[in-house]
Scaffold this active site. Structure first.
Site, PDB file in Angstrom:
ATOM      1  N   VAL A  14       0.998  -1.066  -0.537  1.00  0.00           N
ATOM      2  CA  VAL A  14      -0.127  -0.120   0.373  1.00  0.00           C
ATOM      3  C   VAL A  14       0.757   1.338  -0.081  1.00  0.00           C
ATOM      4  CG1 VAL A  14      -1.300   1.185   1.390  1.00  0.00           C
ATOM      5  CG2 VAL A  14      -2.405  -0.843   0.979  1.00  0.00           C
ATOM      6  N   LYS A 213     -14.477   0.789   5.040  1.00  0.00           N
ATOM      7  CA  LYS A 213     -13.640  -0.114   3.820  1.00  0.00           C
ATOM      8  C   LYS A 213     -13.900  -1.550   4.845  1.00  0.00           C
ATOM      9  CE  LYS A 213      -9.476  -2.074   1.757  1.00  0.00           C
ATOM     10  NZ  LYS A 213      -8.204  -1.888   2.229  1.00  0.00           N
ATOM     11  N   LEU A 259     -18.554 -12.698  -9.145  1.00  0.00           N
ATOM     12  CA  LEU A 259     -19.531 -13.643  -9.214  1.00  0.00           C
ATOM     13  C   LEU A 259     -19.184 -14.919  -9.921  1.00  0.00           C
ATOM     14  CD1 LEU A 259     -22.979 -11.770 -10.650  1.00  0.00           C
ATOM     15  CD2 LEU A 259     -22.773 -12.487  -8.315  1.00  0.00           C
ATOM     16  N   GLY A 262     -15.346 -20.165  -6.675  1.00  0.00           N
ATOM     17  CA  GLY A 262     -13.784 -21.178  -7.141  1.00  0.00           C
ATOM     18  C   GLY A 262     -13.256 -21.884  -5.856  1.00  0.00           C
ATOM     19  N   CYS A 269      -6.583  -9.114   1.608  1.00  0.00           N
ATOM     20  CA  CYS A 269      -7.511  -8.005   2.419  1.00  0.00           C
ATOM     21  C   CYS A 269      -8.887  -8.572   3.537  1.00  0.00           C
ATOM     22  CB  CYS A 269      -7.764  -7.293   1.839  1.00  0.00           C
ATOM     23  SG  CYS A 269      -6.397  -6.408   1.331  1.00  0.00           S
TER      24      CYS A 269
END
Length: 440
Positions: A14, A213, A259, A262, A269
């Protein structure tokens, strides 16, 4: 509005992206880190993070004299003498981009934030603004303000919304800028740093900005868990999740993003933020069953993928050679943190499978992370003598593999595609059986 000097404390994913992008907008930026070796490499223009466009942006900022790197937060904030002996203007904005990893019980560990606050509080010039860019719990801006003990220094919450693999693009083409502070003038000063981007800007209080966030990331996590649960239901009912999600995605209230089913969601995060929000909710006495269900659904995914592989190889994984395509948590990055691919690999290994993996973003084995996986240099080596090939990360390169050539080196022509990445017809024409997720 351009400031004379910005300090960015923390030159990781970041911080480095923030510093390089702010420099590209015309600001003068000094990035600091506690890792001397990292700073030395950055001064040489070497960027170790796999992120499209970041290395070029760092080079351009350094060449233009707008971006430099120093060791330690104090050196980023203290006035620096110019070549003529005159002191540079004092730093006006300090971005805190330090790690806030998951701590005990799921809460964010704020040790690094607190350490920097203690280190720099006496160095901050009057009127300086300290910006929390790291993902931090609600109330951290107020806590930071108290730690600084400076009435003449404002603390602002300015969360980042950067996706790994497209962080530079996301920074320079944001959906929104969120700035939270109880001091309007400080919020406006921080918002002005991004004025050239022309993005919608929300000026709010610090607590709301901090919550934005978590609210955004946890909503995305819930969306992914929902589609993974839907994929399992489709398998049981004979429906095709690809067709189902395509039909859902045309609804503008839902959209196409997040969408794809997996092996689960991971990375630096979503796991951290969902657990942190659970802890925040519990501390507030609030029951959050939606988030609990999302976490539980995600935890089941590795087992579901292993069951598919087990069935594909005949019922037992003991001594079976499995070729893994993908180790990172997503394509376009070298990040292995909380990778669902590695969670599946660990579960396969626990049942006795012998694993060889290849990932375009993984330069080699990582001690303590890829243990038990022979990391290959290419897909062909990963597939050699494999009883099954398992696609775990959605690298587009895997679609373009020479599947007839792979068929010649495998022990058994079986592909388990946990990302529904491949064209089943292409794979089947090469002689493989193809097993997807939520598909017929």
């Amino acid at each position: 509005m351009f400031v004379r000097r910005i300090a960015v404390v923390g030159s990781g994913y970041v911080g480095l992206t923030t510093g390089a992008c702010l420099a590209s907008l015309g600001h003068r930026v000094v990035c600091a880190d506690v890792d001397a070796e990292k700073i030395a490499r950055l001064r040489d223009g070497v960027v170790d993070i796999l992120e499209p466009g970041l290395s070029e942006l760092v080079g351009e900022g350094m060449a233009a004299g707008r971006l430099q790197f120093v060791l330690g937060a104090r050196n980023a904030i203290a006035p620096v003498a110019g070549e003529d002996g005159s002191a540079e203007d004092p730093v006006e904005v300090v971005f805190l981009c330090v790690p806030t990893p998951m701590g005990e019980g799921g809460a964010a560990d704020l040790a690094a934030v607190e350490a920097v606050a203690h280190e720099v509080r006496d160095l901050l010039p009057r009127g300086c603004v300290v910006v929390n860019k790291s993902t931090v719990p609600v109330g951290t801006a107020a806590r930071t303000k108290a730690l600084l003990g400076r009435r003449d220094v404002a603390v602002v919450s300015n969360p980042e919304f950067l996706r790994e693999g497209s962080a530079v693009h996301d920074f320079l083409n944001p959906d929104r800028i969120v700035v939270g502070c109880d001091q309007q003038d400080a919020a406006e000063r921080v918002a002005a740093l991004y004025s050239r981007l022309g993005a919608p800007t929300l000026l709010t209080d610090a607590a709301s900005a901090e919550m934005v966030k978590y609210a955004a990331n946890c909503f995305l996590a819930m969306k992914l868990s929902y589609v993974n649960a839907m994929a399992e239901l489709c398998e049981r009912l004979g429906a095709d999740v690809h067709e189902v999600t395509e039909g859902m995605g045309y609804d503008r209230r839902i959209g196409q993003a997040f969408l794809k089913p997996g092996p689960g969601w991971g990375g630096s995060c979503l796991p951290k933020d969902t657990h942190a929000l659970m802890q925040i909710s519990e501390a507030a006495g609030f029951d959050f069953p939606l988030l609990t269900a999302s976490l539980e659904t995600n935890q089941r995914q590795a087992g579901r993928m292993v069951a598919k592989v087990r069935a594909a190889v005949g019922g037992s994984l003991a001594s079976k050679r499995i070729g893994l395509l993908g180790l990172t948590f997503k394509a376009g990055t070298d990040d292995l943190r909380d990778s669902p691919a590695l969670a599946v690999a660990a579960a396969l290994r626990a049942e006795g499978a012998e694993l060889t993996g290849f990932d375009p973003g993984c330069r080699g084995p990582v001690a303590g992370v890829t243990d038990g996986i022979a990391v290959a240099d290419d897909a062909m080596a990963a597939a050699k003598d494999a009883d099954a090939i398992v696609v775990l990360t959605e690298w587009p390169e895997f679609r373009a593999l020479d599947w007839p050539a792979l068929a010649k080196v495998t022990a058994s022509r079986t592909v388990v595609d946990t990302r529904n990445l491949l064209d089943p017809d292409v794979v089947r024409r090469a002689g493989f059986s193809w097993v997807g997720v939520g598909s017929r």
